[in-house]
Motif scaffolding. Structure first.
Motif, PDB file in Angstrom:
ATOM      1  N   ALA A  33      22.464 161.281   4.923  1.00  0.00           N
ATOM      2  CA  ALA A  33      23.891 161.346   4.561  1.00  0.00           C
ATOM      3  C   ALA A  33      24.089 162.153   3.277  1.00  0.00           C
ATOM      4  O   ALA A  33      25.039 162.934   3.167  1.00  0.00           O
ATOM      5  CB  ALA A  33      24.455 159.944   4.400  1.00  0.00           C
ATOM      6  N   TYR A  34      23.192 161.981   2.323  1.00  0.00           N
ATOM      7  CA  TYR A  34      23.283 162.742   1.077  1.00  0.00           C
ATOM      8  C   TYR A  34      23.063 164.232   1.338  1.00  0.00           C
ATOM      9  O   TYR A  34      23.836 165.073   0.869  1.00  0.00           O
ATOM     10  CB  TYR A  34      22.262 162.227   0.062  1.00  0.00           C
ATOM     11  N   ASP A  35      22.030 164.553   2.094  1.00  0.00           N
ATOM     12  CA  ASP A  35      21.730 165.960   2.373  1.00  0.00           C
ATOM     13  C   ASP A  35      22.858 166.623   3.161  1.00  0.00           C
ATOM     14  O   ASP A  35      23.170 167.794   2.938  1.00  0.00           O
ATOM     15  CB  ASP A  35      20.410 166.084   3.136  1.00  0.00           C
ATOM     16  N   ALA A  36      23.482 165.878   4.069  1.00  0.00           N
ATOM     17  CA  ALA A  36      24.572 166.431   4.878  1.00  0.00           C
ATOM     18  C   ALA A  36      25.795 166.769   4.031  1.00  0.00           C
ATOM     19  O   ALA A  36      26.564 167.663   4.377  1.00  0.00           O
ATOM     20  CB  ALA A  36      24.956 165.444   5.977  1.00  0.00           C
ATOM     21  N   LEU A  37      25.964 166.083   2.930  1.00  0.00           N
ATOM     22  CA  LEU A  37      27.107 166.337   2.052  1.00  0.00           C
ATOM     23  C   LEU A  37      27.016 167.720   1.419  1.00  0.00           C
ATOM     24  O   LEU A  37      28.026 168.386   1.221  1.00  0.00           O
ATOM     25  CB  LEU A  37      27.198 165.250   0.982  1.00  0.00           C
ATOM     26  N   GLY A  38      25.814 168.154   1.107  1.00  0.00           N
ATOM     27  CA  GLY A  38      25.612 169.494   0.579  1.00  0.00           C
ATOM     28  C   GLY A  38      26.049 169.700  -0.857  1.00  0.00           C
ATOM     29  O   GLY A  38      26.381 170.816  -1.252  1.00  0.00           O
ATOM     30  N   VAL A  39      26.049 168.637  -1.645  1.00  0.00           N
ATOM     31  CA  VAL A  39      26.418 168.739  -3.059  1.00  0.00           C
ATOM     32  C   VAL A  39      25.166 168.472  -3.889  1.00  0.00           C
ATOM     33  O   VAL A  39      24.648 167.368  -3.891  1.00  0.00           O
ATOM     34  CB  VAL A  39      27.521 167.721  -3.434  1.00  0.00           C
ATOM     35  N   SER A  40      24.700 169.498  -4.578  1.00  0.00           N
ATOM     36  CA  SER A  40      23.522 169.325  -5.420  1.00  0.00           C
ATOM     37  C   SER A  40      23.960 169.021  -6.850  1.00  0.00           C
ATOM     38  O   SER A  40      25.103 169.293  -7.222  1.00  0.00           O
ATOM     39  CB  SER A  40      22.658 170.588  -5.394  1.00  0.00           C
ATOM     40  N   PRO A  41      23.066 168.489  -7.660  1.00  0.00           N
ATOM     41  CA  PRO A  41      23.417 168.211  -9.052  1.00  0.00           C
ATOM     42  C   PRO A  41      23.733 169.483  -9.840  1.00  0.00           C
ATOM     43  O   PRO A  41      24.381 169.428 -10.872  1.00  0.00           O
ATOM     44  CB  PRO A  41      22.184 167.523  -9.623  1.00  0.00           C
ATOM     45  N   ASN A  42      23.282 170.611  -9.345  1.00  0.00           N
ATOM     46  CA  ASN A  42      23.515 171.881 -10.042  1.00  0.00           C
ATOM     47  C   ASN A  42      24.812 172.561  -9.609  1.00  0.00           C
ATOM     48  O   ASN A  42      25.144 173.622 -10.118  1.00  0.00           O
ATOM     49  CB  ASN A  42      22.347 172.834  -9.789  1.00  0.00           C
ATOM     50  N   ALA A  43      25.548 171.956  -8.694  1.00  0.00           N
ATOM     51  CA  ALA A  43      26.794 172.547  -8.192  1.00  0.00           C
ATOM     52  C   ALA A  43      27.938 172.245  -9.160  1.00  0.00           C
ATOM     53  O   ALA A  43      28.791 171.408  -8.909  1.00  0.00           O
ATOM     54  CB  ALA A  43      27.100 172.019  -6.803  1.00  0.00           C
ATOM     55  N   CYS A  44      27.936 172.935 -10.261  1.00  0.00           N
ATOM     56  CA  CYS A  44      28.945 172.708 -11.305  1.00  0.00           C
ATOM     57  C   CYS A  44      30.354 173.049 -10.831  1.00  0.00           C
ATOM     58  O   CYS A  44      31.330 172.538 -11.372  1.00  0.00           O
ATOM     59  CB  CYS A  44      28.618 173.525 -12.547  1.00  0.00           C
ATOM     60  N   LEU A  58      23.401 159.122  -2.558  1.00  0.00           N
ATOM     61  CA  LEU A  58      22.042 159.182  -3.105  1.00  0.00           C
ATOM     62  C   LEU A  58      21.548 157.780  -3.455  1.00  0.00           C
ATOM     63  O   LEU A  58      20.403 157.419  -3.159  1.00  0.00           O
ATOM     64  CB  LEU A  58      22.021 160.101  -4.325  1.00  0.00           C
ATOM     65  N   LEU A  59      22.414 156.982  -4.043  1.00  0.00           N
ATOM     66  CA  LEU A  59      22.051 155.594  -4.347  1.00  0.00           C
ATOM     67  C   LEU A  59      21.749 154.811  -3.071  1.00  0.00           C
ATOM     68  O   LEU A  59      20.806 154.008  -3.046  1.00  0.00           O
ATOM     69  CB  LEU A  59      23.171 154.911  -5.126  1.00  0.00           C
ATOM     70  N   ALA A  60      22.522 155.036  -2.026  1.00  0.00           N
ATOM     71  CA  ALA A  60      22.270 154.352  -0.753  1.00  0.00           C
ATOM     72  C   ALA A  60      20.907 154.755  -0.186  1.00  0.00           C
ATOM     73  O   ALA A  60      20.167 153.917   0.333  1.00  0.00           O
ATOM     74  CB  ALA A  60      23.378 154.678   0.245  1.00  0.00           C
ATOM     75  N   GLY A  61      20.563 156.028  -0.306  1.00  0.00           N
ATOM     76  CA  GLY A  61      19.256 156.490   0.160  1.00  0.00           C
ATOM     77  C   GLY A  61      18.121 155.897  -0.644  1.00  0.00           C
ATOM     78  O   GLY A  61      17.085 155.500  -0.087  1.00  0.00           O
ATOM     79  N   ILE A  62      18.297 155.819  -1.941  1.00  0.00           N
ATOM     80  CA  ILE A  62      17.283 155.213  -2.809  1.00  0.00           C
ATOM     81  C   ILE A  62      17.111 153.741  -2.456  1.00  0.00           C
ATOM     82  O   ILE A  62      15.987 153.238  -2.360  1.00  0.00           O
ATOM     83  CB  ILE A  62      17.651 155.409  -4.292  1.00  0.00           C
ATOM     84  N   GLU A  63      18.226 153.062  -2.229  1.00  0.00           N
ATOM     85  CA  GLU A  63      18.168 151.653  -1.839  1.00  0.00           C
ATOM     86  C   GLU A  63      17.429 151.484  -0.509  1.00  0.00           C
ATOM     87  O   GLU A  63      16.592 150.586  -0.364  1.00  0.00           O
ATOM     88  CB  GLU A  63      19.571 151.072  -1.742  1.00  0.00           C
ATOM     89  N   THR A  64      17.712 152.344   0.454  1.00  0.00           N
ATOM     90  CA  THR A  64      17.032 152.294   1.748  1.00  0.00           C
ATOM     91  C   THR A  64      15.525 152.471   1.578  1.00  0.00           C
ATOM     92  O   THR A  64      14.726 151.752   2.186  1.00  0.00           O
ATOM     93  CB  THR A  64      17.589 153.377   2.692  1.00  0.00           C
ATOM     94  N   ALA A  65      15.134 153.425   0.741  1.00  0.00           N
ATOM     95  CA  ALA A  65      13.709 153.683   0.510  1.00  0.00           C
ATOM     96  C   ALA A  65      13.033 152.491  -0.161  1.00  0.00           C
ATOM     97  O   ALA A  65      11.913 152.112   0.199  1.00  0.00           O
ATOM     98  CB  ALA A  65      13.542 154.939  -0.341  1.00  0.00           C
ATOM     99  N   ILE A  66      13.723 151.876  -1.106  1.00  0.00           N
ATOM    100  CA  ILE A  66      13.156 150.715  -1.798  1.00  0.00           C
ATOM    101  C   ILE A  66      13.046 149.529  -0.848  1.00  0.00           C
ATOM    102  O   ILE A  66      12.034 148.822  -0.840  1.00  0.00           O
ATOM    103  CB  ILE A  66      13.990 150.366  -3.042  1.00  0.00           C
ATOM    104  N   GLU A  67      14.077 149.311  -0.040  1.00  0.00           N
ATOM    105  CA  GLU A  67      14.028 148.210   0.917  1.00  0.00           C
ATOM    106  C   GLU A  67      12.905 148.404   1.935  1.00  0.00           C
ATOM    107  O   GLU A  67      12.234 147.447   2.303  1.00  0.00           O
ATOM    108  CB  GLU A  67      15.369 148.064   1.632  1.00  0.00           C
TER     109      GLU A  67
END
Length: 81
Positions: A33-44, A58-67
């Motif tokens: 879902a994060y990758d599909a959004l296409g917004v990188s941290p460098n996209a000022c 990104l937080l949801a993905g991190i949570e999924t990985a931790i779970e």
């Protein structure tokens, strides 16, 4: 939160993602879902809401990985929410 602060948080979470993906097995769809959004941290040039949405995904993905990690190794103590 100001846009500059959101960019900083977005960048930090991207580093957390990289560390998680480097050190552990991550479910293949954790960050889809994060990758599909296409917004990188460098996209000022992207607006504040785009970065807010990216941070939440990104937080949801991190949570999924931790779970997934805690399911694989039940000896790890659970995270406190």
């Amino acid at each position: 939160m100001r846009k500059q602060e959101l960019l900083h948080v977005h960048q930090l979470l991207s580093l957390v993602r990289r560390d998680i993906e480097t050190g552990e097995s991550v479910p293949p769809d954790a960050f889809t879902a994060y990758d599909a959004l296409g917004v990188s941290p460098n996209a000022c040039n992207r607006n504040k809401r785009d970065h807010e949405a990216a941070i939440h995904r990104l937080l949801a993905g991190i949570e999924t990985a931790i779970e997934a990690r805690t399911e694989d190794d039940p000896s790890d103590p659970p995270l406190v929410h």
